[in-house]
Design a protein around this motif. Structure first.
Motif, PDB file in Angstrom:
ATOM      1  N   GLY A 179      -4.747   4.177 -10.657  1.00  0.00           N
ATOM      2  CA  GLY A 179      -4.919   4.943  -9.423  1.00  0.00           C
ATOM      3  C   GLY A 179      -4.795   6.432  -9.674  1.00  0.00           C
ATOM      4  O   GLY A 179      -5.547   7.241  -9.106  1.00  0.00           O
ATOM      5  N   ALA A 234      -7.393  -2.129  -3.572  1.00  0.00           N
ATOM      6  CA  ALA A 234      -7.967  -3.179  -2.717  1.00  0.00           C
ATOM      7  C   ALA A 234      -8.906  -4.073  -3.521  1.00  0.00           C
ATOM      8  O   ALA A 234      -8.976  -5.283  -3.296  1.00  0.00           O
ATOM      9  CB  ALA A 234      -8.699  -2.547  -1.538  1.00  0.00           C
ATOM     10  N   LEU A 275     -10.251  -0.889   5.026  1.00  0.00           N
ATOM     11  CA  LEU A 275     -10.284   0.367   4.286  1.00  0.00           C
ATOM     12  C   LEU A 275     -11.654   1.026   4.441  1.00  0.00           C
ATOM     13  O   LEU A 275     -11.746   2.256   4.601  1.00  0.00           O
ATOM     14  CB  LEU A 275      -9.980   0.105   2.811  1.00  0.00           C
ATOM     15  CG  LEU A 275     -10.009   1.324   1.882  1.00  0.00           C
ATOM     16  CD1 LEU A 275      -9.022   2.386   2.338  1.00  0.00           C
ATOM     17  CD2 LEU A 275      -9.722   0.899   0.442  1.00  0.00           C
ATOM     18  N   PRO A 312       0.790  -1.222   0.000  1.00  0.00           N
ATOM     19  CA  PRO A 312       0.000   0.000   0.000  1.00  0.00           C
ATOM     20  C   PRO A 312       0.829   1.281   0.000  1.00  0.00           C
ATOM     21  O   PRO A 312       0.544   2.218  -0.717  1.00  0.00           O
ATOM     22  CB  PRO A 312      -0.831  -0.130   1.286  1.00  0.00           C
ATOM     23  CG  PRO A 312      -0.952  -1.601   1.503  1.00  0.00           C
ATOM     24  CD  PRO A 312       0.348  -2.179   1.012  1.00  0.00           C
ATOM     25  N   ARG A 343      -8.688  -6.671   3.932  1.00  0.00           N
ATOM     26  CA  ARG A 343      -8.083  -5.382   3.593  1.00  0.00           C
ATOM     27  C   ARG A 343      -9.162  -4.391   3.157  1.00  0.00           C
ATOM     28  O   ARG A 343      -9.142  -3.219   3.558  1.00  0.00           O
ATOM     29  CB  ARG A 343      -7.058  -5.580   2.475  1.00  0.00           C
ATOM     30  CG  ARG A 343      -6.431  -4.301   1.942  1.00  0.00           C
ATOM     31  CD  ARG A 343      -5.465  -4.641   0.823  1.00  0.00           C
ATOM     32  NE  ARG A 343      -5.052  -3.468   0.075  1.00  0.00           N
ATOM     33  CZ  ARG A 343      -4.345  -3.499  -1.054  1.00  0.00           C
ATOM     34  NH1 ARG A 343      -3.961  -4.673  -1.541  1.00  0.00           N
ATOM     35  NH2 ARG A 343      -4.020  -2.395  -1.676  1.00  0.00           N
ATOM     36  N   VAL A 393       0.728   4.023  -3.095  1.00  0.00           N
ATOM     37  CA  VAL A 393       0.314   5.418  -2.965  1.00  0.00           C
ATOM     38  C   VAL A 393       1.435   6.350  -3.424  1.00  0.00           C
ATOM     39  O   VAL A 393       1.186   7.354  -4.108  1.00  0.00           O
ATOM     40  CB  VAL A 393      -0.097   5.731  -1.511  1.00  0.00           C
ATOM     41  CG1 VAL A 393      -0.274   7.228  -1.307  1.00  0.00           C
ATOM     42  CG2 VAL A 393      -1.384   4.997  -1.166  1.00  0.00           C
ATOM     43  N   ARG A 451      -6.738   3.830  -3.314  1.00  0.00           N
ATOM     44  CA  ARG A 451      -6.621   2.712  -2.381  1.00  0.00           C
ATOM     45  C   ARG A 451      -7.787   1.754  -2.530  1.00  0.00           C
ATOM     46  O   ARG A 451      -7.626   0.532  -2.422  1.00  0.00           O
ATOM     47  CB  ARG A 451      -6.533   3.242  -0.946  1.00  0.00           C
ATOM     48  CG  ARG A 451      -5.213   3.947  -0.632  1.00  0.00           C
ATOM     49  CD  ARG A 451      -5.312   4.791   0.620  1.00  0.00           C
ATOM     50  NE  ARG A 451      -5.687   4.029   1.788  1.00  0.00           N
ATOM     51  CZ  ARG A 451      -6.320   4.541   2.832  1.00  0.00           C
ATOM     52  NH1 ARG A 451      -6.678   5.812   2.842  1.00  0.00           N
ATOM     53  NH2 ARG A 451      -6.608   3.783   3.864  1.00  0.00           N
TER      54      ARG A 451
END
Length: 315
Positions: A67, A51, A306, A7, A302, A11, A47
């Motif tokens: 993303g 996921a 989140l 993660p 996960r 990011v 995110r």
């Protein structure tokens, strides 16, 4: 077999990709976009995409670019929302339109949407189609939101339609793109898409509650109410407002932040906050129902974690 990047590095990769895309923008709009990218955002949408993709076997490089696409679409909508909402701050800094002017901020938003289209097209026809549909829905949601200003009789079903278009659509897109990139099966994809849409509605209802009572979140308050954009708590409270006291306050030409404590008290007294909390709980339950349809294991855990973090404080 490819694996999803951790993660933190994911990011960081998305942030780096956004910075590179911003560097290619024309000078007049580059500054506002860079400032927004550098702000303390949670990267909630990337995110969520990552996921969702974790249920399959995504390509890490493409995942980072996807993303960046969803975060850039979000940033573009923020630039335009701040102009429409006359917001003074964004992520702890002056909103772009207060720093560079309305026209330049709007152009910066359009430049971001153009980058979204270019990146999506380069990632393939399926991505481009899904993204263009979502962006069109976001624009329609913004139009619906503006049209309903100061409507104290705005129906709850119509409110939910605005929320589905303006907020939940981008959440849904994240899950759809993640599932597609992870090459998930039809059943998993359907569950993820329903999960994302329900999560987005929940997110917005809770955000509406914060416009009345920020609870130390740092979120600017009263903006929506000053513009006549009444969220779920207010719309629920207006139903039993038989004496019209709340409606008169909200429609007063002088209504401002100083009137929020009185508005909050009236909305609470009429059960608006409790009703909105129940509505949020219902949509949250729908999201969890969809989540439970997914295979048990680390990806589902996960995604559940989140979900908890996203519904704590909106970003």
């Amino acid at each position: 077999m490819t694996t999803t990047a951790p993660p933190g590095s994911f990011v960081a990769g998305v942030h780096d990709r956004l910075s590179r895309l911003a560097d290619d923008l024309p000078d007049p709009v580059r500054g506002p976009v860079r400032t927004l990218i550098a702000g303390p955002g949670k990267f909630a949408r990337p995110r969520l995409l990552a996921a969702s993709a974790a249920f399959g076997t995504p390509d890490p490089g493409r995942l980072v670019r996807l993303g960046a696409v969803v975060e850039l679409a979000h940033l573009a909508s923020l630039l335009h929302d701040d102009v429409i909402d006359e917001a003074r701050t964004r992520r702890g800094a002056p909103a772009a339109h207060t720093a560079v002017g309305t026209e330049q901020a709007m152009l910066a938003g359009l430049a971001c949407f153009a980058l979204v289209g270019t990146e999506a097209a380069d990632l393939g026809e399926g991505v481009a189609g899904a993204v263009s549909t979502a962006v069109a829905t976001l624009a329609y949601g913004e139009l619906l939101d503006v049209e309903r200003a100061f409507d104290t009789a705005f129906p709850l079903p119509a409110y939910l339609e605005v929320v589905r278009c303006k907020t939940a659509e981008l959440f849904r897109l994240c899950c759809l793109l993640g599932a597609a990139e992870g090459r998930c099966g039809p059943g998993e994809t359907d569950a993820l898409v329903r999960f994302g849409a329900a999560l987005g509605v929940t997110f917005q209802i809770l955000d509406d509650c914060l416009d009345l009572s920020p609870s130390g979140s740092g979120k600017p308050i009263g903006t929506d109410h000053a513009l006549g954009l009444f969220g779920a708590p207010t719309l629920y409270a207006l139903r039993p407002d038989r004496g019209g006291e709340l409606a008169r306050l909200l429609l007063s030409p002088s209504f401002g932040v100083r009137d929020l404590p009185e508005a909050h008290a009236l909305i609470k007294d009429r059960g608006g906050l409790e009703a909105a909390a129940r509505l949020a709980a219902d949509w949250h339950g729908q999201a969890l129902d969809a989540l439970r349809e997914l295979p048990a294991g680390d990806p589902r855990d996960r995604l559940a974690a989140l979900t908890t973090s996203l519904l704590d404080v909106p970003s």
